[in-house]
Design a protein around this motif. Structure first.
Motif, PDB file in Angstrom:
ATOM      1  N   PHE A  69       0.826  -1.198   0.000  1.00  0.00           N
ATOM      2  CA  PHE A  69       0.000   0.000   0.000  1.00  0.00           C
ATOM      3  C   PHE A  69       0.867   1.257   0.000  1.00  0.00           C
ATOM      4  O   PHE A  69       0.604   2.219  -0.734  1.00  0.00           O
ATOM      5  CB  PHE A  69      -0.933   0.009   1.210  1.00  0.00           C
ATOM      6  CG  PHE A  69      -1.821   1.221   1.265  1.00  0.00           C
ATOM      7  CD1 PHE A  69      -2.993   1.271   0.529  1.00  0.00           C
ATOM      8  CD2 PHE A  69      -1.473   2.311   2.051  1.00  0.00           C
ATOM      9  CE1 PHE A  69      -3.817   2.396   0.573  1.00  0.00           C
ATOM     10  CE2 PHE A  69      -2.287   3.437   2.096  1.00  0.00           C
ATOM     11  CZ  PHE A  69      -3.453   3.482   1.353  1.00  0.00           C
ATOM     12  N   GLY A  70       1.894   1.271   0.829  1.00  0.00           N
ATOM     13  CA  GLY A  70       2.768   2.427   0.902  1.00  0.00           C
ATOM     14  C   GLY A  70       3.461   2.718  -0.409  1.00  0.00           C
ATOM     15  O   GLY A  70       3.550   3.871  -0.841  1.00  0.00           O
ATOM     16  N   ARG A  71       3.937   1.673  -1.080  1.00  0.00           N
ATOM     17  CA  ARG A  71       4.612   1.872  -2.360  1.00  0.00           C
ATOM     18  C   ARG A  71       3.645   2.416  -3.417  1.00  0.00           C
ATOM     19  O   ARG A  71       3.993   3.288  -4.204  1.00  0.00           O
ATOM     20  CB  ARG A  71       5.221   0.550  -2.838  1.00  0.00           C
ATOM     21  CG  ARG A  71       6.340   0.050  -1.931  1.00  0.00           C
ATOM     22  CD  ARG A  71       6.904  -1.271  -2.421  1.00  0.00           C
ATOM     23  NE  ARG A  71       7.883  -1.799  -1.485  1.00  0.00           N
ATOM     24  CZ  ARG A  71       8.581  -2.904  -1.674  1.00  0.00           C
ATOM     25  NH1 ARG A  71       8.400  -3.613  -2.780  1.00  0.00           N
ATOM     26  NH2 ARG A  71       9.443  -3.311  -0.763  1.00  0.00           N
ATOM     27  N   ARG A  72       2.433   1.892  -3.405  1.00  0.00           N
ATOM     28  CA  ARG A  72       1.452   2.345  -4.389  1.00  0.00           C
ATOM     29  C   ARG A  72       1.087   3.817  -4.180  1.00  0.00           C
ATOM     30  O   ARG A  72       1.010   4.587  -5.137  1.00  0.00           O
ATOM     31  CB  ARG A  72       0.202   1.470  -4.308  1.00  0.00           C
ATOM     32  CG  ARG A  72      -0.839   1.812  -5.375  1.00  0.00           C
ATOM     33  CD  ARG A  72      -1.933   0.759  -5.441  1.00  0.00           C
ATOM     34  NE  ARG A  72      -2.740   0.685  -4.232  1.00  0.00           N
ATOM     35  CZ  ARG A  72      -2.668  -0.287  -3.341  1.00  0.00           C
ATOM     36  NH1 ARG A  72      -1.819  -1.292  -3.516  1.00  0.00           N
ATOM     37  NH2 ARG A  72      -3.444  -0.289  -2.265  1.00  0.00           N
ATOM     38  N   THR A  73       0.882   4.207  -2.919  1.00  0.00           N
ATOM     39  CA  THR A  73       0.515   5.593  -2.662  1.00  0.00           C
ATOM     40  C   THR A  73       1.685   6.532  -2.956  1.00  0.00           C
ATOM     41  O   THR A  73       1.477   7.653  -3.442  1.00  0.00           O
ATOM     42  CB  THR A  73       0.039   5.777  -1.210  1.00  0.00           C
ATOM     43  OG1 THR A  73       1.002   5.236  -0.297  1.00  0.00           O
ATOM     44  CG2 THR A  73      -1.295   5.092  -0.985  1.00  0.00           C
ATOM     45  N   VAL A  74       2.905   6.110  -2.689  1.00  0.00           N
ATOM     46  CA  VAL A  74       4.075   6.929  -3.005  1.00  0.00           C
ATOM     47  C   VAL A  74       4.152   7.197  -4.507  1.00  0.00           C
ATOM     48  O   VAL A  74       4.351   8.339  -4.948  1.00  0.00           O
ATOM     49  CB  VAL A  74       5.374   6.257  -2.503  1.00  0.00           C
ATOM     50  CG1 VAL A  74       6.606   6.844  -3.193  1.00  0.00           C
ATOM     51  CG2 VAL A  74       5.504   6.412  -0.997  1.00  0.00           C
ATOM     52  N   LEU A  75       3.997   6.154  -5.317  1.00  0.00           N
ATOM     53  CA  LEU A  75       4.081   6.328  -6.773  1.00  0.00           C
ATOM     54  C   LEU A  75       2.953   7.206  -7.296  1.00  0.00           C
ATOM     55  O   LEU A  75       3.159   8.048  -8.185  1.00  0.00           O
ATOM     56  CB  LEU A  75       4.068   4.966  -7.466  1.00  0.00           C
ATOM     57  CG  LEU A  75       5.421   4.389  -7.863  1.00  0.00           C
ATOM     58  CD1 LEU A  75       6.110   5.262  -8.910  1.00  0.00           C
ATOM     59  CD2 LEU A  75       6.343   4.221  -6.655  1.00  0.00           C
ATOM     60  N   THR A  76       1.760   7.037  -6.757  1.00  0.00           N
ATOM     61  CA  THR A  76       0.639   7.856  -7.213  1.00  0.00           C
ATOM     62  C   THR A  76       0.832   9.312  -6.811  1.00  0.00           C
ATOM     63  O   THR A  76       0.553  10.229  -7.591  1.00  0.00           O
ATOM     64  CB  THR A  76      -0.690   7.320  -6.652  1.00  0.00           C
ATOM     65  OG1 THR A  76      -0.824   5.934  -6.968  1.00  0.00           O
ATOM     66  CG2 THR A  76      -1.873   8.071  -7.242  1.00  0.00           C
ATOM     67  N   HIS A  77       1.303   9.537  -5.592  1.00  0.00           N
ATOM     68  CA  HIS A  77       1.593  10.894  -5.130  1.00  0.00           C
ATOM     69  C   HIS A  77       2.602  11.577  -6.050  1.00  0.00           C
ATOM     70  O   HIS A  77       2.384  12.698  -6.527  1.00  0.00           O
ATOM     71  CB  HIS A  77       2.133  10.827  -3.696  1.00  0.00           C
ATOM     72  CG  HIS A  77       2.555  12.142  -3.119  1.00  0.00           C
ATOM     73  ND1 HIS A  77       1.847  12.781  -2.133  1.00  0.00           N
ATOM     74  CD2 HIS A  77       3.624  12.935  -3.377  1.00  0.00           C
ATOM     75  CE1 HIS A  77       2.454  13.907  -1.816  1.00  0.00           C
ATOM     76  NE2 HIS A  77       3.548  14.024  -2.555  1.00  0.00           N
ATOM     77  N   GLU A  78       3.711  10.907  -6.319  1.00  0.00           N
ATOM     78  CA  GLU A  78       4.757  11.515  -7.142  1.00  0.00           C
ATOM     79  C   GLU A  78       4.310  11.673  -8.595  1.00  0.00           C
ATOM     80  O   GLU A  78       4.650  12.661  -9.257  1.00  0.00           O
ATOM     81  CB  GLU A  78       6.045  10.691  -7.055  1.00  0.00           C
ATOM     82  CG  GLU A  78       6.622  10.565  -5.655  1.00  0.00           C
ATOM     83  CD  GLU A  78       6.943  11.897  -5.002  1.00  0.00           C
ATOM     84  OE1 GLU A  78       7.225  12.875  -5.748  1.00  0.00           O
ATOM     85  OE2 GLU A  78       6.905  11.974  -3.771  1.00  0.00           O
ATOM     86  N   ALA A  79       3.547  10.715  -9.087  1.00  0.00           N
ATOM     87  CA  ALA A  79       3.026  10.838 -10.452  1.00  0.00           C
ATOM     88  C   ALA A  79       2.105  12.047 -10.577  1.00  0.00           C
ATOM     89  O   ALA A  79       2.021  12.670 -11.643  1.00  0.00           O
ATOM     90  CB  ALA A  79       2.287   9.562 -10.855  1.00  0.00           C
ATOM     91  N   THR A  80       1.416  12.384  -9.494  1.00  0.00           N
ATOM     92  CA  THR A  80       0.575  13.582  -9.507  1.00  0.00           C
ATOM     93  C   THR A  80       1.426  14.835  -9.674  1.00  0.00           C
ATOM     94  O   THR A  80       1.065  15.753 -10.418  1.00  0.00           O
ATOM     95  CB  THR A  80      -0.252  13.675  -8.208  1.00  0.00           C
ATOM     96  OG1 THR A  80      -1.043  12.484  -8.067  1.00  0.00           O
ATOM     97  CG2 THR A  80      -1.168  14.889  -8.227  1.00  0.00           C
TER      98      THR A  80
END
Length: 417
Positions: free
Chosen positions: A275-286
């Motif tokens: 979950f943490g990795r997924r949210t990190v990538l989505t945050h940075e992709a934003t």
């Protein structure tokens, strides 16, 4: 953004522009003196021709021609450039060129030659991913021997500022992303590519701006120290930070939006769960998607809060789970008096202060999305980048700065109290 299974937090906009300001330090030119005026007047032009040949050889993947542009008397430097050439083998380059800015620092060289300091810009694009080139200022030493110019060196003491200077670059091409790694396990890079691919449609659903994140580029160096070298900063500045986003290139130019990169801290990132990795990538992709709408007038609470809002938008995490530090403050009677200031996002203010800043920004964006709607939140973000957030609040949301802040304070208490 707080990763729910660990203390790691991405720094988002903090590193914007890092790639555009990195300099490779110049070796000292001992015995500098003024050379003949007629020779020095043509140095910049001669060096430009040299760099044109050097760049052309790299684009053509012609190792012989590439090394022919390097001073044969600098064996160690030639070996290093041979390795860098090999490290770039799999990197999909659409363009690679240098622009000599100026030369100076005349100094004698063995025989009848002389050396000059050369300031230049390296401009490159990754094929299929960069609409605009990444621009990297560099400083080199050029030498003239028997009428021939060569690149004679740069200073590696300042660190390996590009991934291909850190080792052979492994490339994983995803459906929506390109992952570049040095010193990393191929399986880790493939997993990273999968998460990056998943982040792109998640961001596009929340930010229908046209540019989107098509062509998301992610770099994963071998260690935290190597990450610091890429960013031109002390590794300690990014300890516990899972990823940062950087941009390079000028906005509002006809060659497209500035190039964006997500740089992974392998030590912090790998400590996270799924979950943490997924949210990190989505945050940075934003951050990558919004890069040409994020300006100096965009407050950190809005840029970081919006990236968190996108990352958590479709999850089932409750406000108290996402904002535990604010929850503790509110339940102990310490309701925030103001929206987070940019200074609250600094690394030196303590982990609690930093966490509350991110959480406060996220709750502000969540409030706008719930009260005014997601389209209004996107419009608010765009307007804040074009002017000020206070004016955007009036024009887009119909409230004053004071009314917005008071509504946010009430929302925080209701959400996490």
């Amino acid at each position: 953004m707080r990763a729910m299974d660990g203390p790691t937090r991405p720094s988002g906009r903090r590193a914007l522009g890092c790639l555009a300001v990195v300099l490779i330090a110049l070796p000292l030119l001992a015995g500098c003196r003024t050379g003949p005026a007629d020779v020095r007047d043509g140095d910049t032009t001669a060096v430009q021709r040299l760099l044109d040949r050097w760049a052309s050889a790299l684009r053509d993947r012609d190792e012989g021609a590439y090394l022919a542009a390097v001073d044969p008397g600098e064996r160690a430097y030639r070996d290093r450039r041979r390795q860098v050439f090999a490290n770039l083998t799999d990197v999909p380059l659409a363009s690679w060129e240098y622009r000599a800015v100026r030369t100076g620092g005349f100094a004698p060289a063995p025989g009848d030659g002389y050396r000059v300091a050369a300031e230049a810009e390296l401009r490159y694009r990754l094929a299929g991913y960069d609409a605009a080139p990444v621009t990297v200022p560099v400083r080199l030493t050029a030498v003239r021997r028997a009428g021939q110019w060569y690149v004679a060196g740069d200073d590696t003491a300042s660190g390996d500022r590009q991934l291909w200077e850190q080792g052979r670059v492994a490339v994983v091409r995803g459906r929506h992303s390109l992952v570049l790694g040095a010193g990393q396990d191929p399986a880790a890079l493939r997993a990273l590519s999968g998460l990056a691919d998943a982040a792109v449609p998640a961001v596009a659903a929340a930010w229908p701006d046209g540019h989107g994140t098509a062509g998301l580029v992610v770099e994963m160096p071998a260690s935290l120290d190597r990450m610091g070298a890429l960013l031109g900063a002390s590794p300690s500045d990014y300890k516990g930070i899972a990823a940062v986003t950087t941009t390079s290139g000028e906005k509002d130019k006809p060659d497209g939006a500035p190039a964006g990169r997500i740089v992974i801290n392998p030590e912090a990132y790998t400590a996270l769960g799924a979950f943490g990795r997924r949210t990190v990538l989505t945050h940075e992709a934003t951050h990558v998607a919004t890069r040409d709408r994020t300006t100096d007038t965009t407050p950190m609470w809005l840029s970081e809060g919006f990236a968190d809002w996108v990352a958590y938008r479709t999850t089932d995490r409750t406000p108290r789970q996402v904002a535990p530090e604010l929850a503790r403050s509110v339940t102990s009677g310490r309701t925030p008096e103001r929206l987070p200031a940019d200074a609250d996002f600094g690394f030196t203010g303590g982990a609690g202060r930093l966490a509350r800043a991110y959480e406060g920004g996220w709750l502000a964006c969540r409030m706008v999305a719930e009260k005014w709607g997601e389209k209004k939140l996107v419009a608010f973000y765009r307007a804040a980048g074009a002017g000020t957030w206070e004016r955007a609040a009036r024009d887009v949301l119909g409230v004053s700065e004071r009314e917005f802040t008071e509504a946010w304070r009430r929302y925080v208490v209701k959400a996490v109290g």
